[in-house]
Motif scaffolding. Sequence first.
Motif, mmCIF file in Angstrom:
data_model
loop_
_atom_site.group_PDB
_atom_site.id
_atom_site.type_symbol
_atom_site.label_atom_id
_atom_site.label_comp_id
_atom_site.label_asym_id
_atom_site.label_seq_id
_atom_site.Cartn_x
_atom_site.Cartn_y
_atom_site.Cartn_z
ATOM 1 N N THR A 140 -2.280 -11.464 -13.970
ATOM 2 C CA THR A 140 -2.415 -10.029 -14.255
ATOM 3 C C THR A 140 -3.609 -9.767 -15.158
ATOM 4 O O THR A 140 -4.388 -8.819 -14.940
ATOM 5 C CB THR A 140 -1.150 -9.497 -14.943
ATOM 6 O OG1 THR A 140 -0.776 -10.394 -15.998
ATOM 7 C CG2 THR A 140 -0.004 -9.318 -13.966
ATOM 8 N N GLU A 198 5.904 -0.519 -3.607
ATOM 9 C CA GLU A 198 4.545 -0.816 -3.183
ATOM 10 C C GLU A 198 3.688 -1.163 -4.388
ATOM 11 O O GLU A 198 3.650 -0.413 -5.373
ATOM 12 C CB GLU A 198 3.952 0.397 -2.453
ATOM 13 C CG GLU A 198 2.661 0.117 -1.727
ATOM 14 C CD GLU A 198 2.859 -0.791 -0.507
ATOM 15 O OE1 GLU A 198 1.871 -1.431 -0.094
ATOM 16 O OE2 GLU A 198 3.988 -0.843 0.019
ATOM 17 N N ASP A 199 3.027 -2.290 -4.350
ATOM 18 C CA ASP A 199 2.171 -2.748 -5.447
ATOM 19 C C ASP A 199 2.872 -2.644 -6.803
ATOM 20 O O ASP A 199 2.374 -2.010 -7.751
ATOM 21 C CB ASP A 199 0.867 -1.947 -5.482
ATOM 22 C CG ASP A 199 -0.066 -2.320 -4.345
ATOM 23 O OD1 ASP A 199 -0.065 -3.489 -3.924
ATOM 24 O OD2 ASP A 199 -0.803 -1.427 -3.873
ATOM 25 N N LEU A 202 0.909 -3.853 -9.965
ATOM 26 C CA LEU A 202 -0.082 -2.856 -10.366
ATOM 27 C C LEU A 202 0.595 -1.727 -11.139
ATOM 28 O O LEU A 202 0.085 -1.264 -12.171
ATOM 29 C CB LEU A 202 -0.803 -2.298 -9.138
ATOM 30 C CG LEU A 202 -1.797 -1.172 -9.411
ATOM 31 C CD1 LEU A 202 -2.998 -1.691 -10.197
ATOM 32 C CD2 LEU A 202 -2.258 -0.536 -8.099
ATOM 33 N N ARG A 206 -0.365 -0.715 -14.944
ATOM 34 C CA ARG A 206 -1.089 0.556 -15.014
ATOM 35 C C ARG A 206 -0.839 1.277 -16.336
ATOM 36 O O ARG A 206 -1.735 1.939 -16.879
ATOM 37 C CB ARG A 206 -0.690 1.460 -13.841
ATOM 38 C CG ARG A 206 -1.536 2.726 -13.743
ATOM 39 C CD ARG A 206 -1.033 3.634 -12.635
ATOM 40 N NE ARG A 206 -1.300 3.112 -11.312
ATOM 41 C CZ ARG A 206 -2.467 3.264 -10.669
ATOM 42 N NH1 ARG A 206 -3.467 3.901 -11.254
ATOM 43 N NH2 ARG A 206 -2.627 2.784 -9.465
ATOM 44 N N THR A 226 -9.367 0.219 -9.027
ATOM 45 C CA THR A 226 -7.937 -0.026 -8.855
ATOM 46 C C THR A 226 -7.648 -0.676 -7.513
ATOM 47 O O THR A 226 -6.812 -1.587 -7.417
ATOM 48 C CB THR A 226 -7.158 1.290 -8.988
ATOM 49 O OG1 THR A 226 -7.392 1.846 -10.290
ATOM 50 C CG2 THR A 226 -5.662 1.060 -8.816
ATOM 51 N N ALA A 230 -5.880 -4.185 -7.202
ATOM 52 C CA ALA A 230 -4.593 -4.224 -6.500
ATOM 53 C C ALA A 230 -4.597 -5.306 -5.422
ATOM 54 O O ALA A 230 -3.595 -6.022 -5.242
ATOM 55 C CB ALA A 230 -4.280 -2.864 -5.887
ATOM 56 N N ALA A 231 -5.695 -5.445 -4.700
ATOM 57 C CA ALA A 231 -5.770 -6.477 -3.661
ATOM 58 C C ALA A 231 -5.658 -7.868 -4.271
ATOM 59 O O ALA A 231 -4.991 -8.751 -3.724
ATOM 60 C CB ALA A 231 -7.085 -6.332 -2.888
ATOM 61 N N ARG A 234 -2.023 -8.479 -5.228
ATOM 62 C CA ARG A 234 -1.154 -8.762 -4.073
ATOM 63 C C ARG A 234 -1.281 -10.217 -3.641
ATOM 64 O O ARG A 234 -0.296 -10.838 -3.209
ATOM 65 C CB ARG A 234 -1.505 -7.829 -2.920
ATOM 66 C CG ARG A 234 -0.999 -6.415 -3.105
ATOM 67 C CD ARG A 234 -1.082 -5.603 -1.812
ATOM 68 N NE ARG A 234 -2.456 -5.359 -1.404
ATOM 69 C CZ ARG A 234 -3.178 -4.308 -1.774
ATOM 70 N NH1 ARG A 234 -2.652 -3.398 -2.592
ATOM 71 N NH2 ARG A 234 -4.423 -4.149 -1.343
ATOM 72 N N ARG A 239 4.493 -10.616 -1.912
ATOM 73 C CA ARG A 239 5.834 -10.066 -1.676
ATOM 74 C C ARG A 239 6.712 -11.127 -1.029
ATOM 75 O O ARG A 239 6.271 -11.857 -0.135
ATOM 76 C CB ARG A 239 5.740 -8.826 -0.779
ATOM 77 C CG ARG A 239 7.080 -8.146 -0.529
ATOM 78 C CD ARG A 239 6.904 -6.865 0.249
ATOM 79 N NE ARG A 239 6.195 -5.856 -0.531
ATOM 80 C CZ ARG A 239 6.005 -4.611 -0.132
ATOM 81 N NH1 ARG A 239 6.459 -4.213 1.061
ATOM 82 N NH2 ARG A 239 5.357 -3.753 -0.886
ATOM 83 N N THR A 245 9.019 -8.544 -5.370
ATOM 84 C CA THR A 245 7.889 -9.271 -5.935
ATOM 85 C C THR A 245 8.298 -9.798 -7.308
ATOM 86 O O THR A 245 8.853 -9.049 -8.109
ATOM 87 C CB THR A 245 6.664 -8.352 -6.091
ATOM 88 O OG1 THR A 245 6.299 -7.820 -4.818
ATOM 89 C CG2 THR A 245 5.478 -9.113 -6.675
#
Length: 264
Positions: A140, A198-199, A202, A206, A226, A230-231, A234, A239, A245
């Motif tokens: 992270t 989703e994400d 992130l 955030r 971002t 984010a990519a 992931r 996941r 996750t």
Amino acid sequence: MSSSGAWDPAAYLRFAGERARPFLDLVSRVDVPSPGTVVDLGCGDGSTTALLADRWPAARVTGVDSSPEMLAAAPARPGLEFRLGDVRDWRAREPVDVLVCNAVLHWVPGHDRLLASWAEQLAPGGALAVQVPGNFRAPTHALLAALCRSPAWAQRLADVAPSPSAVLEPTGYLDVLTGAGLTADVWETTYLHVLSGEDPVLAWVRSTVLRPVLARLDGPAAAEFTAEYAAALRSAYPRRPDGSTVLPFRRLFAVGVRAGVSQA
């Protein structure tokens, strides 16, 4: 909490349960039966400060935070007081029986000196309890730091990249507390947070480590940064087949107790 950009209580509280667990684990190791004065430095929205009042209902419990947005969300109830202020400038009005600082000091460079100052403000038998994230070398933070220092972003973001030196290792906190004359209990725990949506990683960062980075960018640039971050997240935190996750999160804990018997 840090004043770099406005804090968003709603975003921060999306993971309120996960964020509260280290606080509860920290406070469970504070053995002060009947404190008269309890202070929560960097109290955020005050939800964890209220837990201190629940544990010690006879105490005067005060939360201090530098974010007006967070304090505006703090609970109004008897026995709780909240003040706007920077933890770096805080001084006790009287000796403190329990002083808690949870997930704050990684925003404060050189906080070893601050801890030594706080130790001096404890009453006999008083306790200083601190928790900081120990994940600055986790993907992270490492991915975010690398992206901030990449050629495309370095000119605007290199100086806000998260640094591995933001916190000490456990032995460092042991040395600080014992050097301040306290009996110290220091440990670490890695939590496995099972996130959904989703994400979700992130979404987690955030409202914390990503916040001062995005504060430097305008809308289009923030969206571009971002998306790239984010990519990377992931890939680092894939996941699982059930759609969840897993986010491993290392936390460092330290409780120091001043010699003597509390007069509370």
